[in-house]
Design a protein around this motif. Structure first.
Motif, PDB file in Angstrom:
ATOM      1  N   PRO A 101      51.237  20.229  18.314  1.00  0.00           N
ATOM      2  CA  PRO A 101      52.270  18.950  17.699  1.00  0.00           C
ATOM      3  C   PRO A 101      53.719  18.796  19.403  1.00  0.00           C
ATOM      4  O   PRO A 101      53.534  17.801  18.399  1.00  0.00           O
ATOM      5  N   SER A 102      53.474  19.454  20.322  1.00  0.00           N
ATOM      6  CA  SER A 102      54.535  18.948  21.188  1.00  0.00           C
ATOM      7  C   SER A 102      53.979  17.795  21.997  1.00  0.00           C
ATOM      8  O   SER A 102      54.425  17.599  23.403  1.00  0.00           O
ATOM      9  N   GLU A 103      52.881  17.626  21.979  1.00  0.00           N
ATOM     10  CA  GLU A 103      51.979  16.882  23.397  1.00  0.00           C
ATOM     11  C   GLU A 103      52.275  15.176  22.492  1.00  0.00           C
ATOM     12  O   GLU A 103      52.426  14.608  21.726  1.00  0.00           O
ATOM     13  N   THR A 104      53.220  14.797  23.737  1.00  0.00           N
ATOM     14  CA  THR A 104      53.158  13.381  23.720  1.00  0.00           C
ATOM     15  C   THR A 104      53.023  12.668  24.758  1.00  0.00           C
ATOM     16  O   THR A 104      53.195  10.929  24.744  1.00  0.00           O
ATOM     17  N   ARG A 105      52.247  13.302  25.636  1.00  0.00           N
ATOM     18  CA  ARG A 105      52.668  12.374  26.606  1.00  0.00           C
ATOM     19  C   ARG A 105      50.621  11.292  26.604  1.00  0.00           C
ATOM     20  O   ARG A 105      50.195  10.666  27.080  1.00  0.00           O
ATOM     21  N   THR A 158      44.961   7.155  26.627  1.00  0.00           N
ATOM     22  CA  THR A 158      43.578   7.603  26.482  1.00  0.00           C
ATOM     23  C   THR A 158      43.030   7.098  27.611  1.00  0.00           C
ATOM     24  O   THR A 158      42.019   7.242  28.233  1.00  0.00           O
ATOM     25  N   GLY A 159      42.998   5.784  27.509  1.00  0.00           N
ATOM     26  CA  GLY A 159      42.204   3.957  28.226  1.00  0.00           C
ATOM     27  C   GLY A 159      41.886   4.834  29.183  1.00  0.00           C
ATOM     28  O   GLY A 159      41.089   4.397  30.005  1.00  0.00           O
ATOM     29  N   ALA A 160      43.165   5.026  29.878  1.00  0.00           N
ATOM     30  CA  ALA A 160      43.582   5.261  31.709  1.00  0.00           C
ATOM     31  C   ALA A 160      42.654   6.926  31.984  1.00  0.00           C
ATOM     32  O   ALA A 160      42.640   7.450  33.319  1.00  0.00           O
ATOM     33  N   VAL A 161      42.206   7.314  31.155  1.00  0.00           N
ATOM     34  CA  VAL A 161      42.309   9.112  31.808  1.00  0.00           C
ATOM     35  C   VAL A 161      40.995   8.788  32.467  1.00  0.00           C
ATOM     36  O   VAL A 161      39.598   8.570  32.107  1.00  0.00           O
ATOM     37  N   LYS A 162      41.347  10.165  33.858  1.00  0.00           N
ATOM     38  CA  LYS A 162      39.722   9.623  34.773  1.00  0.00           C
ATOM     39  C   LYS A 162      39.726  11.674  34.754  1.00  0.00           C
ATOM     40  O   LYS A 162      40.904  12.362  34.356  1.00  0.00           O
ATOM     41  N   PRO A 163      38.656  11.736  35.481  1.00  0.00           N
ATOM     42  CA  PRO A 163      38.076  13.283  35.637  1.00  0.00           C
ATOM     43  C   PRO A 163      39.107  13.115  37.027  1.00  0.00           C
ATOM     44  O   PRO A 163      38.752  12.563  37.755  1.00  0.00           O
ATOM     45  N   ARG A 164      39.509  14.172  37.315  1.00  0.00           N
ATOM     46  CA  ARG A 164      40.572  14.697  38.459  1.00  0.00           C
ATOM     47  C   ARG A 164      39.948  15.978  38.888  1.00  0.00           C
ATOM     48  O   ARG A 164      39.652  16.132  40.133  1.00  0.00           O
ATOM     49  N   TRP A 165      39.845  16.866  38.721  1.00  0.00           N
ATOM     50  CA  TRP A 165      39.701  18.235  39.221  1.00  0.00           C
ATOM     51  C   TRP A 165      38.868  19.497  37.988  1.00  0.00           C
ATOM     52  O   TRP A 165      38.084  18.760  37.014  1.00  0.00           O
ATOM     53  N   SER A 166      37.610  19.755  38.593  1.00  0.00           N
ATOM     54  CA  SER A 166      37.010  21.201  38.346  1.00  0.00           C
ATOM     55  C   SER A 166      36.653  22.737  39.055  1.00  0.00           C
ATOM     56  O   SER A 166      36.637  22.579  40.188  1.00  0.00           O
ATOM     57  N   ILE A 167      36.645  23.135  38.127  1.00  0.00           N
ATOM     58  CA  ILE A 167      36.467  24.682  38.876  1.00  0.00           C
ATOM     59  C   ILE A 167      35.619  25.195  37.916  1.00  0.00           C
ATOM     60  O   ILE A 167      34.949  25.240  36.744  1.00  0.00           O
ATOM     61  N   ALA A 168      34.228  25.887  38.545  1.00  0.00           N
ATOM     62  CA  ALA A 168      33.388  27.003  37.880  1.00  0.00           C
ATOM     63  C   ALA A 168      34.091  28.100  37.181  1.00  0.00           C
ATOM     64  O   ALA A 168      34.837  28.325  37.869  1.00  0.00           O
ATOM     65  N   PRO A 222      32.153  14.258  28.519  1.00  0.00           N
ATOM     66  CA  PRO A 222      31.271  14.599  27.719  1.00  0.00           C
ATOM     67  C   PRO A 222      31.023  16.085  27.724  1.00  0.00           C
ATOM     68  O   PRO A 222      33.067  16.234  27.556  1.00  0.00           O
ATOM     69  N   SER A 223      31.410  16.283  25.664  1.00  0.00           N
ATOM     70  CA  SER A 223      32.207  17.344  25.534  1.00  0.00           C
ATOM     71  C   SER A 223      30.836  18.401  24.928  1.00  0.00           C
ATOM     72  O   SER A 223      29.714  17.873  24.742  1.00  0.00           O
ATOM     73  N   TYR A 224      31.122  19.647  24.116  1.00  0.00           N
ATOM     74  CA  TYR A 224      30.211  20.829  24.092  1.00  0.00           C
ATOM     75  C   TYR A 224      30.746  20.945  22.110  1.00  0.00           C
ATOM     76  O   TYR A 224      32.039  21.961  22.131  1.00  0.00           O
ATOM     77  N   GLN A 225      29.662  21.211  22.084  1.00  0.00           N
ATOM     78  CA  GLN A 225      30.625  21.690  20.094  1.00  0.00           C
ATOM     79  C   GLN A 225      30.946  23.123  20.715  1.00  0.00           C
ATOM     80  O   GLN A 225      31.254  23.773  19.151  1.00  0.00           O
ATOM     81  N   TYR A 226      30.873  23.394  20.973  1.00  0.00           N
ATOM     82  CA  TYR A 226      30.974  25.295  21.490  1.00  0.00           C
ATOM     83  C   TYR A 226      32.026  25.501  21.862  1.00  0.00           C
ATOM     84  O   TYR A 226      32.635  26.801  21.920  1.00  0.00           O
ATOM     85  N   TYR A 227      32.251  25.173  22.429  1.00  0.00           N
ATOM     86  CA  TYR A 227      33.922  24.617  23.379  1.00  0.00           C
ATOM     87  C   TYR A 227      34.945  23.877  23.059  1.00  0.00           C
ATOM     88  O   TYR A 227      34.457  22.570  23.336  1.00  0.00           O
ATOM     89  N   ALA A 228      36.298  24.363  21.536  1.00  0.00           N
ATOM     90  CA  ALA A 228      37.274  23.180  21.725  1.00  0.00           C
ATOM     91  C   ALA A 228      37.896  22.616  22.931  1.00  0.00           C
ATOM     92  O   ALA A 228      37.970  23.601  23.637  1.00  0.00           O
ATOM     93  N   PRO A 229      38.224  21.490  23.048  1.00  0.00           N
ATOM     94  CA  PRO A 229      38.865  20.855  24.288  1.00  0.00           C
ATOM     95  C   PRO A 229      40.435  21.881  23.971  1.00  0.00           C
ATOM     96  O   PRO A 229      40.947  22.444  22.981  1.00  0.00           O
ATOM     97  N   THR A 230      40.908  21.743  25.481  1.00  0.00           N
ATOM     98  CA  THR A 230      42.715  21.750  25.600  1.00  0.00           C
ATOM     99  C   THR A 230      43.629  20.892  25.653  1.00  0.00           C
ATOM    100  O   THR A 230      42.735  20.218  26.045  1.00  0.00           O
ATOM    101  N   VAL A 231      44.050  19.871  25.316  1.00  0.00           N
ATOM    102  CA  VAL A 231      45.018  19.356  25.296  1.00  0.00           C
ATOM    103  C   VAL A 231      46.328  18.945  25.145  1.00  0.00           C
ATOM    104  O   VAL A 231      47.469  20.763  24.461  1.00  0.00           O
ATOM    105  N   ALA A 232      47.120  19.886  26.229  1.00  0.00           N
ATOM    106  CA  ALA A 232      48.827  20.215  26.973  1.00  0.00           C
ATOM    107  C   ALA A 232      48.922  19.459  28.431  1.00  0.00           C
ATOM    108  O   ALA A 232      48.183  19.191  29.173  1.00  0.00           O
ATOM    109  N   TYR A 233      50.001  19.733  28.331  1.00  0.00           N
ATOM    110  CA  TYR A 233      50.679  19.116  30.547  1.00  0.00           C
ATOM    111  C   TYR A 233      50.153  17.180  29.423  1.00  0.00           C
ATOM    112  O   TYR A 233      50.489  17.063  31.332  1.00  0.00           O
ATOM    113  N   GLY A 234      49.617  16.997  28.819  1.00  0.00           N
ATOM    114  CA  GLY A 234      49.305  15.411  29.047  1.00  0.00           C
ATOM    115  C   GLY A 234      47.830  15.753  29.461  1.00  0.00           C
ATOM    116  O   GLY A 234      47.590  14.116  30.360  1.00  0.00           O
TER     117      GLY A 234
END
Length: 369
Positions: free
Chosen positions: A38-42, A48-58, A343-355
């Motif tokens: 409930p606290s996500e405001t950014r 969301t239209g300007a969201v881009k991939p920024r980094w990734s890790i294994a 891309p999304s994956y049905q077996y892994y829910a997104p994590t949304v925090a810190y904008g």
């Protein structure tokens, strides 16, 4: 009282309190597995239209027993499984702060509480599992408890870490104190299917004897029923369990008394709940139900099989398939908002925090913002 002091006190009372941090401390957001931040405001419909991939890790290494898990976000860091163990990362850049090596172990669950990262891990060889605590800022190990038995699930709440274990391969639910890892209580013959805490209460099944709610602090029975219920979610204030059972339909149950609030015919292996709506993944759709009575309000069609939806702020995120585009809609109306092409994956829910939006396929963690 002087006029100066009155003025100071009045000014202090009018200063707005800081908004709660947009954090994600356990799988499902918190101990109640609401999948609602409930606290996500950014992240909003206008950003969301300007969201881009920024980094990734294994998220895991080469050994077959290593598995990637959904990340956690709190205290200014992102916590993730990574090759050989677990680590803390910078949310903005993906730079690693610290790493804990877990040789010949895989990670089953992670949670953040009381300045600690709590992990439930398993031995790559044998049947042992381990419950461990690390300093969330430094990664220093605080305690490590060999469970000696397989353990498949964990929830952390009110100073306790509760695990679903199999001593001698029989059913058991066991609680350990976060302060030192000492065992607080154990209930044999019980199983925490859908192990979550609704206002400090766990819903456990007992073979052939129905279900019961117990207090997470003591293991004492709060109420019991002959219904064969298992928890699939709870509401944000911990007042109700959402349960499945032999009937196959979703029901809302008063967490304090066990009284049935409503029953529905909707099969629901999991739900997302924000207090007003209950979101259910079903075939290739996410369905919104009225939390007051379980009636269908609207649905969103997805490109492939539906995964666990997530609500953060005003938006609802629905993963589907293996690499299918993430659906992002208004959580109240179901209308699509800009963005969602990642891309999304049905077996892994997104994590949304810190904008930021964090997505994983189990092999890599990708940050978008």
């Amino acid at each position: 009282m002087s006029s100066v002091l009155v003025a100071v006190l009045s000014a202090a009372l009018t200063v707005p309190l800081p908004a709660p941090a947009s954090e994600w401390k356990q799988p499902g957001y918190g101990p109640g597995a609401t999948y609602y931040n409930p606290s996500e405001t950014r992240l909003t419909a206008s950003t969301t239209g300007a969201v881009k991939p920024r980094w990734s890790i294994a998220t895991h290494g080469a050994p077959v027993c290593e598995l990637g898990r959904e990340p956690l976000v709190a205290g200014g860091a992102v916590y993730s499984t990574d090759p050989g163990g677990v680590g803390a990362y910078e949310p903005a850049t993906g730079a690693r702060r610290w790493h804990v090596n877990l040789p010949k172990r895989g990670v089953t669950r992670m949670a953040l509480a009381e300045g600690k990262l709590i992990t439930l891990t398993y031995a790559c060889e044998g049947q042992n599992s381990f419950l461990s605590a690390y300093n969330s800022r430094t990664g220093a190990r605080l305690w490590d408890v060999p469970l000696g038995v397989p353990a498949q699930d964990m929830v952390v709440d009110r100073g306790m870490a509760v695990v679903d274990t199999r001593p001698d391969f029989a059913l058991s639910t066991t609680a350990y104190r976060l302060s030192n890892g000492w065992r607080a209580w154990r209930l044999t013959g019980t199983r925490g299917d859908g192990l979550l805490s609704a206002g400090g209460r766990l819903l456990l099944r007992t073979e052939g004897q129905g279900s019961r709610a117990v207090a997470i602090g003591t293991g004492a029975t709060v109420w019991q029923t002959h219904e064969d219920w298992y928890a699939v979610g709870s509401d944000p204030n911990g007042a109700r369990f959402y349960v499945g059972g032999k009937s196959g339909g979703l029901s809302a149950v008063n967490a304090a008394t066990g009284a049935i609030i409503w029953r529905s015919s909707w099969p629901a292996p999991s739900v997302t709940a924000d207090g007003r709506y209950v979101y259910v993944p079903r075939n290739r759709s996410t369905i919104a139900l009225d939390a007051r009575n379980g009636r269908k309000l609207w649905s969103v069609h997805l490109p492939d099989a539906a995964g666990q939806p997530v609500r953060a702020g005003r938006l609802l995120y629905s993963p589907s398939g293996i690499g299918a585009p993430l659906s992002i809609v208004d959580a109240v109306t179901g209308k699509a908002v800009p963005g969602g092409g990642m891309p999304s994956y049905q077996y892994y829910a997104p994590t949304v925090a810190y904008g930021r939006l964090f997505l994983t396929d189990g092999g890599r963690l990708q940050a978008y913002y």
